[in-house]
Write a protein that holds these residues in place. Structure first.
Motif: not given
Length: 355
Positions: A123-147
């Motif tokens: 379950v902890l790995a699941f949460g870390a994976a979601i964090g990685l996906i959020n970071a990829f969308i925000i940092v790499r795809l440059r989607v605003p963090d709120l969106l």
């Protein structure tokens, strides 16, 4: 013998004695500083004194531990939000991650029949994976963090319902294919939410304290922590100074996702089932705690210890109102009024002092 004209030499400038400082202004400045830096703690002390006077059982050690246990999950999630605020971001998905983690932990034990020692890392790995996906969308795809995190919140809110066709998870669950789940909650897993160390201190409170200490050292006493705040203050300058803002933001969102999953684990261990409605109010409570943290010690910036203090403040207020039998529909109003007062003292007095 020639005479010397004194006018040809520079004359010392007239020195005027500064006017003596007004003692009243000095006292006001000192008092403003105390109120500004300790407004939350002052109000917290007043609340404890007032509730104890009205209901002596409030100060009982068991009740105090009950308060800390009740706010532990909010404090853990709020600490994750605080880290994302430090890098200039914001994580709206923490409530959904926590709720999904409750369902994931329950599904792992009841359907997959895993034990606690496999379920918790999963379950902890699941949460870390979601964090990685959020970071990829925000940092790499440059989607605003709120969106980005809002989208993740909706995605997880729907995803957690699919494996069980929208039903809560408990022993004897009937799966969508008609089969019956044969697993059950591991007793060792249940200790996370229900066991008290030394017969008094809940494990969830110990986890909250450990999270607070680790993140305090990371954010306030290490180079990484200074870079996290530098990224939030001026990302371009931080990048020009040689730091990888991409990695720093990724770290922040991974920490946030992992802590949200930890909060979900605590909830699952406490209630003993995967409730589809769990985590409904966690987002706003965690965000409130992290924003109240700005007012603690007058720092006016994200800080983990301030977030923990904010969560405890709200927990004390709600517990006291409940013990006084205050109508449930007045509690949010009272909570909001007291919080506005604390923030007004912090920011209002600081603004006056700067003029």
């Amino acid at each position: 013998m020639t005479s010397v004209d004194n006018d040809s030499f520079p004359q010392p400038a007239d020195r005027t004695e500064p006017a003596p400082a007004d003692p009243a202004i000095g006292w006001f400045t000192a008092l403003s500083g105390i109120l500004r830096s300790g407004a939350v703690f002052i109000l917290l002390a007043l609340l404890v004194i007032g509730f104890t006077a009205a209901q002596p059982a409030f100060i009982n050690i068991n009740n105090l531990m009950s308060i800390l246990q009740a706010v532990s999950v909010v404090a853990i999630l709020g600490a994750g939000v605080t880290v994302t605020l430090a890098v200039g971001g914001f994580d709206l998905s923490i409530g959904a991650v926590a709720a999904s983690s409750v369902m994931a932990a329950s599904y792992a034990m009841i359907v997959w029949r895993l034990d606690a020692y496999a379920t918790v890392p999963l379950v902890l790995a699941f949460g870390a994976a979601i964090g990685l996906i959020n970071a990829f969308i925000i940092v790499r795809l440059r989607v605003p963090d709120l969106l980005a995190t809002l989208s993740m919140m909706f995605l997880l809110s729907g995803l957690q319902l699919i494996p069980t066709a929208g039903r809560s998870i408990s022993s004897g669950l009937i799966l969508p294919d008609g089969s019956k789940a044969a697993g059950s909650y591991d007793p060792h897993f249940m200790l996370i939410g229900r066991y008290n160390l030394f017969g008094t201190v809940p494990v969830s409170v110990v986890l909250m304290i450990l999270v607070a200490l680790v993140l305090f050292v990371l954010t306030e006493r290490t180079r990484i922590g200074r870079l996290l705040f530098a990224t939030g203050g001026n990302e371009v300058a931080t990048r020009l100074a040689g730091a990888s803002t991409t990695r720093l933001k990724t770290l922040a969102y991974v920490i946030s996702g992992t802590l949200a999953s930890l909060g979900g684990i605590v909830i699952a261990a406490r209630v003993g089932r995967g409730d589809v409605s769990s985590g409904g109010s966690l987002l706003m409570d965690a965000v409130a705690a992290s924003l109240i943290g700005f007012a603690v010690l007058g720092l006016r910036r994200p800080n983990v210890l301030g977030t923990i203090a904010g969560a405890v403040f709200v927990g004390v207020l709600l517990n006291g109102l409940t013990m006084l039998n205050a109508p449930y529909y007045t509690q949010d109003f009272v909570k909001g009024a007291v919080l506005v007062g604390a923030l007004a003292l912090t920011y209002g007095l600081g603004r006056n002092g700067e003029r």
